[in-house]
Design an enzyme around this catalytic site. Structure first.
Site, PDB file in Angstrom:
ATOM      1  N   ASP A  30      -3.291  -1.838  -7.593  1.00  0.00           N
ATOM      2  CA  ASP A  30      -2.498  -1.098  -6.437  1.00  0.00           C
ATOM      3  C   ASP A  30      -1.821  -1.798  -5.320  1.00  0.00           C
ATOM      4  O   ASP A  30      -3.024  -3.139  -4.929  1.00  0.00           O
ATOM      5  CB  ASP A  30      -3.266  -0.400  -5.874  1.00  0.00           C
ATOM      6  CG  ASP A  30      -1.454   0.673  -6.005  1.00  0.00           C
ATOM      7  OD1 ASP A  30      -0.473   0.458  -6.450  1.00  0.00           O
ATOM      8  OD2 ASP A  30      -2.082   1.710  -5.312  1.00  0.00           O
ATOM      9  N   GLY A  31      -0.721  -2.054  -5.016  1.00  0.00           N
ATOM     10  CA  GLY A  31      -0.287  -3.271  -4.051  1.00  0.00           C
ATOM     11  C   GLY A  31       0.869  -4.102  -4.164  1.00  0.00           C
ATOM     12  O   GLY A  31       1.140  -4.703  -3.331  1.00  0.00           O
ATOM     13  N   TRP A  35       2.817  -5.196  -0.831  1.00  0.00           N
ATOM     14  CA  TRP A  35       3.048  -7.040  -0.881  1.00  0.00           C
ATOM     15  C   TRP A  35       3.850  -7.740  -0.178  1.00  0.00           C
ATOM     16  O   TRP A  35       4.452  -8.966   0.318  1.00  0.00           O
ATOM     17  CB  TRP A  35       2.289  -7.175  -2.144  1.00  0.00           C
ATOM     18  CG  TRP A  35       2.002  -9.041  -1.794  1.00  0.00           C
ATOM     19  CD1 TRP A  35       0.818  -9.571  -1.886  1.00  0.00           C
ATOM     20  CD2 TRP A  35       2.485 -10.386  -2.361  1.00  0.00           C
ATOM     21  NE1 TRP A  35       0.744 -10.961  -1.535  1.00  0.00           N
ATOM     22  CE2 TRP A  35       2.306 -11.649  -1.957  1.00  0.00           C
ATOM     23  CE3 TRP A  35       3.953  -9.983  -2.554  1.00  0.00           C
ATOM     24  CZ2 TRP A  35       2.589 -12.833  -2.601  1.00  0.00           C
ATOM     25  CZ3 TRP A  35       4.329 -11.447  -3.089  1.00  0.00           C
ATOM     26  CH2 TRP A  35       3.450 -12.535  -2.825  1.00  0.00           C
ATOM     27  N   ARG A  43      10.302  -6.293  -4.776  1.00  0.00           N
ATOM     28  CA  ARG A  43       9.279  -5.402  -5.978  1.00  0.00           C
ATOM     29  C   ARG A  43       8.900  -6.033  -6.437  1.00  0.00           C
ATOM     30  O   ARG A  43       7.539  -6.392  -7.151  1.00  0.00           O
ATOM     31  CB  ARG A  43       9.300  -4.213  -6.394  1.00  0.00           C
ATOM     32  CG  ARG A  43       9.386  -2.620  -5.732  1.00  0.00           C
ATOM     33  CD  ARG A  43       8.998  -1.408  -5.249  1.00  0.00           C
ATOM     34  NE  ARG A  43       8.464  -0.853  -6.394  1.00  0.00           N
ATOM     35  CZ  ARG A  43       7.919  -0.394  -5.485  1.00  0.00           C
ATOM     36  NH1 ARG A  43       7.279  -0.326  -4.041  1.00  0.00           N
ATOM     37  NH2 ARG A  43       6.396   0.115  -5.961  1.00  0.00           N
ATOM     38  N   HIS A  47       5.266  -8.268  -8.458  1.00  0.00           N
ATOM     39  CA  HIS A  47       4.749  -7.693  -9.246  1.00  0.00           C
ATOM     40  C   HIS A  47       4.857  -9.069 -10.555  1.00  0.00           C
ATOM     41  O   HIS A  47       3.895  -9.041 -11.373  1.00  0.00           O
ATOM     42  CB  HIS A  47       5.527  -7.122 -10.643  1.00  0.00           C
ATOM     43  CG  HIS A  47       5.599  -5.482 -10.286  1.00  0.00           C
ATOM     44  ND1 HIS A  47       4.386  -4.471  -9.524  1.00  0.00           N
ATOM     45  CD2 HIS A  47       7.102  -5.232 -10.076  1.00  0.00           C
ATOM     46  CE1 HIS A  47       5.166  -3.603  -9.342  1.00  0.00           C
ATOM     47  NE2 HIS A  47       6.742  -3.906  -9.510  1.00  0.00           N
ATOM     48  N   LEU A 141     -15.100 -12.218 -23.658  1.00  0.00           N
ATOM     49  CA  LEU A 141     -14.651 -10.790 -22.674  1.00  0.00           C
ATOM     50  C   LEU A 141     -13.780 -10.112 -23.257  1.00  0.00           C
ATOM     51  O   LEU A 141     -12.553 -10.482 -24.026  1.00  0.00           O
ATOM     52  CB  LEU A 141     -14.104 -11.802 -21.390  1.00  0.00           C
ATOM     53  CG  LEU A 141     -13.492 -10.206 -20.561  1.00  0.00           C
ATOM     54  CD1 LEU A 141     -14.228 -10.794 -18.954  1.00  0.00           C
ATOM     55  CD2 LEU A 141     -12.507 -10.045 -20.990  1.00  0.00           C
ATOM     56  N   ARG A 198      -9.844  -0.273  -7.193  1.00  0.00           N
ATOM     57  CA  ARG A 198      -8.588  -0.665  -6.938  1.00  0.00           C
ATOM     58  C   ARG A 198      -8.942  -1.111  -5.167  1.00  0.00           C
ATOM     59  O   ARG A 198      -8.987  -0.688  -4.069  1.00  0.00           O
ATOM     60  CB  ARG A 198      -8.866   1.159  -6.269  1.00  0.00           C
ATOM     61  CG  ARG A 198      -7.003   1.608  -6.790  1.00  0.00           C
ATOM     62  CD  ARG A 198      -6.553   3.114  -6.002  1.00  0.00           C
ATOM     63  NE  ARG A 198      -5.449   3.260  -6.329  1.00  0.00           N
ATOM     64  CZ  ARG A 198      -4.399   4.718  -7.262  1.00  0.00           C
ATOM     65  NH1 ARG A 198      -4.763   5.172  -7.717  1.00  0.00           N
ATOM     66  NH2 ARG A 198      -3.029   3.926  -6.864  1.00  0.00           N
ATOM     67  N   ARG A 204      -7.672   6.964  -4.485  1.00  0.00           N
ATOM     68  CA  ARG A 204      -7.409   8.221  -5.651  1.00  0.00           C
ATOM     69  C   ARG A 204      -7.102   7.467  -7.546  1.00  0.00           C
ATOM     70  O   ARG A 204      -7.478   5.695  -7.174  1.00  0.00           O
ATOM     71  CB  ARG A 204      -6.054   8.296  -5.574  1.00  0.00           C
ATOM     72  CG  ARG A 204      -5.648   8.349  -5.636  1.00  0.00           C
ATOM     73  CD  ARG A 204      -4.064   8.583  -5.475  1.00  0.00           C
ATOM     74  NE  ARG A 204      -2.758   8.067  -5.129  1.00  0.00           N
ATOM     75  CZ  ARG A 204      -2.152   7.456  -3.902  1.00  0.00           C
ATOM     76  NH1 ARG A 204      -2.309   7.843  -3.110  1.00  0.00           N
ATOM     77  NH2 ARG A 204      -1.299   6.718  -4.203  1.00  0.00           N
ATOM     78  N   LEU A 205      -8.139   8.059  -7.970  1.00  0.00           N
ATOM     79  CA  LEU A 205      -7.596   7.491  -9.630  1.00  0.00           C
ATOM     80  C   LEU A 205      -6.335   7.486 -10.469  1.00  0.00           C
ATOM     81  O   LEU A 205      -6.099   6.571 -11.358  1.00  0.00           O
ATOM     82  CB  LEU A 205      -8.690   8.113 -10.596  1.00  0.00           C
ATOM     83  CG  LEU A 205     -10.496   7.825  -9.927  1.00  0.00           C
ATOM     84  CD1 LEU A 205     -10.947   8.924 -11.423  1.00  0.00           C
ATOM     85  CD2 LEU A 205     -10.521   6.106 -10.174  1.00  0.00           C
ATOM     86  N   GLU A 217     -18.975   3.895 -10.691  1.00  0.00           N
ATOM     87  CA  GLU A 217     -19.025   3.132  -9.389  1.00  0.00           C
ATOM     88  C   GLU A 217     -18.148   2.970  -8.950  1.00  0.00           C
ATOM     89  O   GLU A 217     -17.206   2.454  -9.779  1.00  0.00           O
ATOM     90  CB  GLU A 217     -19.824   1.892  -8.710  1.00  0.00           C
ATOM     91  CG  GLU A 217     -21.057   2.099  -9.151  1.00  0.00           C
ATOM     92  CD  GLU A 217     -22.238   3.513  -8.375  1.00  0.00           C
ATOM     93  OE1 GLU A 217     -22.005   3.273  -6.740  1.00  0.00           O
ATOM     94  OE2 GLU A 217     -23.208   4.369  -8.804  1.00  0.00           O
TER      95      GLU A 217
HETATM   96  C1  IPE Z   1      -1.731   3.449 -10.314  1.00  0.00           C
HETATM   97  O1  IPE Z   1      -0.361   3.552  -9.274  1.00  0.00           O
HETATM   98  C2  IPE Z   1      -1.294   2.206 -11.209  1.00  0.00           C
HETATM   99  C3  IPE Z   1      -1.503   1.445 -11.921  1.00  0.00           C
HETATM  100  C4  IPE Z   1      -2.106   0.496 -11.369  1.00  0.00           C
HETATM  101  C5  IPE Z   1      -0.548   0.398 -13.454  1.00  0.00           C
HETATM  102  P1  IPE Z   1       0.205   3.836  -8.759  1.00  0.00           P
HETATM  103  O2  IPE Z   1       0.861   3.132  -7.347  1.00  0.00           O
HETATM  104  O3  IPE Z   1       1.490   4.517 -10.261  1.00  0.00           O
HETATM  105  O4  IPE Z   1      -0.035   5.138  -8.531  1.00  0.00           O
HETATM  106  P2  IPE Z   1      -0.011   6.262  -7.172  1.00  0.00           P
HETATM  107  O5  IPE Z   1       1.922   7.111  -7.824  1.00  0.00           O
HETATM  108  O6  IPE Z   1      -0.108   5.419  -5.695  1.00  0.00           O
HETATM  109  O7  IPE Z   1      -0.691   7.695  -7.152  1.00  0.00           O
HETATM  110  C1  IPE Z   2       0.836  -1.047  -8.988  1.00  0.00           C
HETATM  111  O1  IPE Z   2       1.370  -2.387  -7.856  1.00  0.00           O
HETATM  112  C2  IPE Z   2       1.721  -1.851  -9.772  1.00  0.00           C
HETATM  113  C3  IPE Z   2       1.959  -0.600 -10.915  1.00  0.00           C
HETATM  114  C4  IPE Z   2       1.883   0.350 -10.510  1.00  0.00           C
HETATM  115  C5  IPE Z   2       3.137  -1.052 -12.064  1.00  0.00           C
HETATM  116  P1  IPE Z   2       2.746  -0.857  -6.908  1.00  0.00           P
HETATM  117  O2  IPE Z   2       3.782  -1.108  -7.791  1.00  0.00           O
HETATM  118  O3  IPE Z   2       1.887   0.255  -7.395  1.00  0.00           O
HETATM  119  O4  IPE Z   2       2.658  -0.999  -5.460  1.00  0.00           O
HETATM  120  P2  IPE Z   2       2.696  -0.346  -4.554  1.00  0.00           P
HETATM  121  O5  IPE Z   2       1.312   1.019  -4.464  1.00  0.00           O
HETATM  122  O6  IPE Z   2       4.590  -0.095  -4.134  1.00  0.00           O
HETATM  123  O7  IPE Z   2       2.266  -1.017  -3.230  1.00  0.00           O
HETATM  124 MG    MG Z   3       0.934   1.662  -6.071  1.00  0.00          MG
END
Ligand code: IPE
Ligand code: IPE
Ligand code: MG
Length: 250
Positions: A30-31, A35, A43, A47, A141, A198, A204-205, A217
């Site tokens: 995530d993030g 970034w 965005r 990616h 792997l 994460r 969160r999951l 863990e």
């Molecule tokens: C979870 O990230 C899904 C992936 C990393 C592919 P999201 O960015 O979609 O999750 P939320 O919406 O913040 O919970």
């Molecule tokens: C995770 O990064 C990638 C996917 C969910 C596909 P995000 O796109 O969720 O990035 P943020 O959370 O908006 O920073």
């Molecule tokens: Mg995200």
């Protein structure tokens, strides 16, 4: 009785205090968006940088001797994003696959998918399946990419499978226990989940491996996914080795 033989774990689950390298690591990558935003970039640039982080992390996972690495690449809720972003992500998957498949094959990586990647359309789905078939014999792997994956959907599909067996008269409802449900799941063949990482500071999951996370863990790091790399994975593995797993024992 020693700690390890006292611990009562589900079939296939790693037993006892695991201070070793985890066998199965899953990452919620995530993030990417944040970034990019911090750099004033679209965005999609986040990616793209995230795909580079996958490369580095994967290499380090092979080096570390991890058996299975599961990466959350697209959730069943990510369809809520704009058509443009979904299309960028699909394009990137295709590009990454074309560019990396030779190296993945060479490094002994076996590629698999969970979720329902067929929803990305026949072109990408065929390429994904071809890549999986090409690396099928590899065993250094296992890289499991969660694509259009949702954990609740995975559990619901398993329940449906069992219900159909009951309807067909091949299963007694009384046989439906934790093991039976676990075995009916798409990810049943994967080793027990040891560690979920994460990135990006969110804790969160997000519908990822909820069932499998029962005794995994959890590690939440502030690093945004595009900044994650081999050293960051090694740090995470070190934190894991310092954890004491109990599985309900003492
Ligand atoms: C979870 O990230 C899904 C992936 C990393 C592919 P999201 O960015 O979609 O999750 P939320 O919406 O913040 O919970
Ligand atoms: C995770 O990064 C990638 C996917 C969910 C596909 P995000 O796109 O969720 O990035 P943020 O959370 O908006 O920073
Ligand atoms: Mg995200």
């Amino acid at each position: 009785m020693t700690r390890s033989d006292k611990v009562d774990t589900a079939p296939g689950e790693t037993s006892g205090a695991s201070t070793d390298t985890p066998r199965h690591v899953a990452i919620i990558m995530d993030g990417n968006g944040r970034w990019a935003a911090r750099r004033g970039l679209p965005r999609a640039a986040g990616h793209k940088a995230g795909a580079e982080a996958v490369r580095k992390t994967l290499r380090a996972a092979v080096e570390a001797g991890i058996d299975t690495l599961t990466l959350y690449a697209f959730s069943s809720e990510n369809w809520r994003r704009s058509d443009e972003e979904v299309s960028d992500l699909k394009g990137l998957m295709r590009y990454y696959l074309e560019r990396e498949i030779d190296e993945l094959a060479r490094e002994g990586v076996k590629l698999e998918f969970i979720g329902d990647p067929s929803a990305f359309g026949p072109d990408l789905w065929n390429r994904l399946q071809a890549a999986a078939a090409r690396t099928e014999e590899n065993d250094r792997l296992r890289l499991v990419v969660a694509l259009n994956y949702g954990s609740r959907a995975e559990v619901a599909a398993a329940a449906q499978r069992l219900a159909e067996e009951v309807k067909a008269g091949t299963r007694d409802p009384a046989s439906i226990d934790e093991a039976a449900l676990g075995e009916a799941m798409q990810s049943a063949h994967l080793p027990a989940l040891d560690l979920i990482i994460r990135t990006s500071g969110e804790q969160r999951l997000s519908n990822f491996l909820l069932w499998q996370a029962a005794y995994a863990e959890l590690l939440f790091v502030d690093t945004l996914w595009p900044d994650f790399d081999g050293a960051a994975l090694d740090d995470a593995l070190e934190v894991f080795r310092g954890r004491q797993r109990r599985f309900g024992g003492r």
